[in-house]
Design an enzyme around this catalytic site. Structure first.
Site, PDB file in Angstrom:
ATOM      1  N   HIS A   1       3.298  -2.978  -5.632  1.00  0.00           N
ATOM      2  CA  HIS A   1       3.594  -2.256  -4.384  1.00  0.00           C
ATOM      3  C   HIS A   1       2.388  -1.428  -3.950  1.00  0.00           C
ATOM      4  O   HIS A   1       1.961  -1.473  -2.788  1.00  0.00           O
ATOM      5  CB  HIS A   1       4.782  -1.319  -4.581  1.00  0.00           C
ATOM      6  CG  HIS A   1       6.115  -1.985  -4.619  1.00  0.00           C
ATOM      7  ND1 HIS A   1       6.539  -2.886  -3.650  1.00  0.00           N
ATOM      8  CD2 HIS A   1       7.152  -1.876  -5.497  1.00  0.00           C
ATOM      9  CE1 HIS A   1       7.765  -3.288  -3.933  1.00  0.00           C
ATOM     10  NE2 HIS A   1       8.154  -2.703  -5.053  1.00  0.00           N
TER      11      HIS A   1
ATOM     12  N   GLU B   1       5.561  -1.773  -9.882  1.00  0.00           N
ATOM     13  CA  GLU B   1       5.169  -0.645  -9.048  1.00  0.00           C
ATOM     14  C   GLU B   1       3.698  -0.736  -8.650  1.00  0.00           C
ATOM     15  O   GLU B   1       3.320  -0.377  -7.526  1.00  0.00           O
ATOM     16  CB  GLU B   1       5.442   0.673  -9.784  1.00  0.00           C
ATOM     17  CG  GLU B   1       6.871   0.866 -10.247  1.00  0.00           C
ATOM     18  CD  GLU B   1       7.871   0.807  -9.113  1.00  0.00           C
ATOM     19  OE1 GLU B   1       7.480   0.997  -7.947  1.00  0.00           O
ATOM     20  OE2 GLU B   1       9.062   0.559  -9.383  1.00  0.00           O
TER      21      GLU B   1
END
Length: 269
Positions: A62, A59
């Site tokens: 990203h 995550e």
């Protein structure tokens, strides 16, 4: 640089993530040394903590890529602190991936950082933001399989098995994430290059893409093809079926009352 628009506090590593790293290190040491009287306990905690670390970095990749692409809001949302509690859906990003590991040894692709795509210009940037997460799983896959493809000997068996099972999770997560299915990162990579009319037609199905994939994985023939592909990659990296079998056996030993973990065919407990 875009990072100048984020406060230092927004980029400070969270104590929660540091704690998860500490659990990974301690249980990895316990698995290596055989400190725990029940190796299954150490293997379970080590692989689970390591898996959560990889999910957090997935995550983070990203968010960090989005930051450099133009979305300066990711810092205020806490995505750069590596704190899994800051994700928009902790259930999807952390809880369900761990549950699916316990249930079936599948690396569930979590995904719960909200990127404001309207702030980002350029199709390549959008594609790179989507690709950054699964590429992190690929990096973890290379790292945790390094002792195997480098031919390093001398690893304790329990630690070897734990690494093999962790590698299986990273390989399965990378493959699933790169599938061009709406709602998964693979579709996010190709979406910017599709005609607008196609994107509009596909958009309503995005929330159900992951559910569709996992419904398919419950079909025995599809499941067999998927794990055959995972095993091909693992064997190419030097990990055999026996290593992954024993890794999953030790990992699931704590849950032997709830599911069939198979016979012990040489895996220590």
């Amino acid at each position: 640089m875009t990072t100048a628009t984020t406060r230092q506090s927004e980029r400070r590593i969270s104590p929660v993530f540091v704690g998860i790293l500490a659990v990974t290190a301690v249980t990895g040491w316990a698995t290596w040394t055989g400190f725990a009287q029940q190796p299954g306990v150490a293997v379970f905690l080590f692989v689970t903590a390591a898996w959560i670390v990889s999910l957090c970095l997935h995550e983070y990749a990203h968010a960090r890529t989005a930051l450099h692409g133009g979305d300066i809001t990711v810092g205020a949302k806490g995505y750069l602190t590596l704190n899994p509690l800051k994700y928009t859906h902790v259930l999807l990003s952390i809880v369900l991936p761990v549950v699916f590991v316990i249930m079936g040894g599948i690396g569930l692709p979590g995904g719960a950082v909200f990127i404001e795509r309207g702030r980002i210009r350029g199709r390549w940037r959008h594609s790179l933001i989507s690709a950054a997460g699964p590429l992190t799983n690929v990096l973890f896959m290379v790292v945790c399989t390094a002792p195997f493809w480098l031919g390093l000997d001398g690893m304790p068996l329990e630690f070897r098995f734990a690494l093999a099972f962790w590698a299986l999770l990273e390989v399965s997560a990378a493959i699933l994430n790169f599938l061009p299915v709406p709602g998964l990162d693979g579709y996010g990579v190709v979406e910017p290059w599709l005609p607008y009319s196609v994107r509009r037609q596909v958009e309503p199905f995005a929330p159900f893409g992951l559910l569709f994939v996992f419904a398919l994985l419950w079909v025995p023939s599809v499941n067999a093809v998927f794990f055959d592909a995972v095993q091909v990659v693992l064997q190419w990296l030097g990990i055999g079926d026996f290593d992954t079998y024993c890794g999953e056996y030790l990992y699931n030993y704590l849950f032997s009352f709830f599911r069939d973990v198979g016979p012990n065919i040489g895996c220590t407990v």
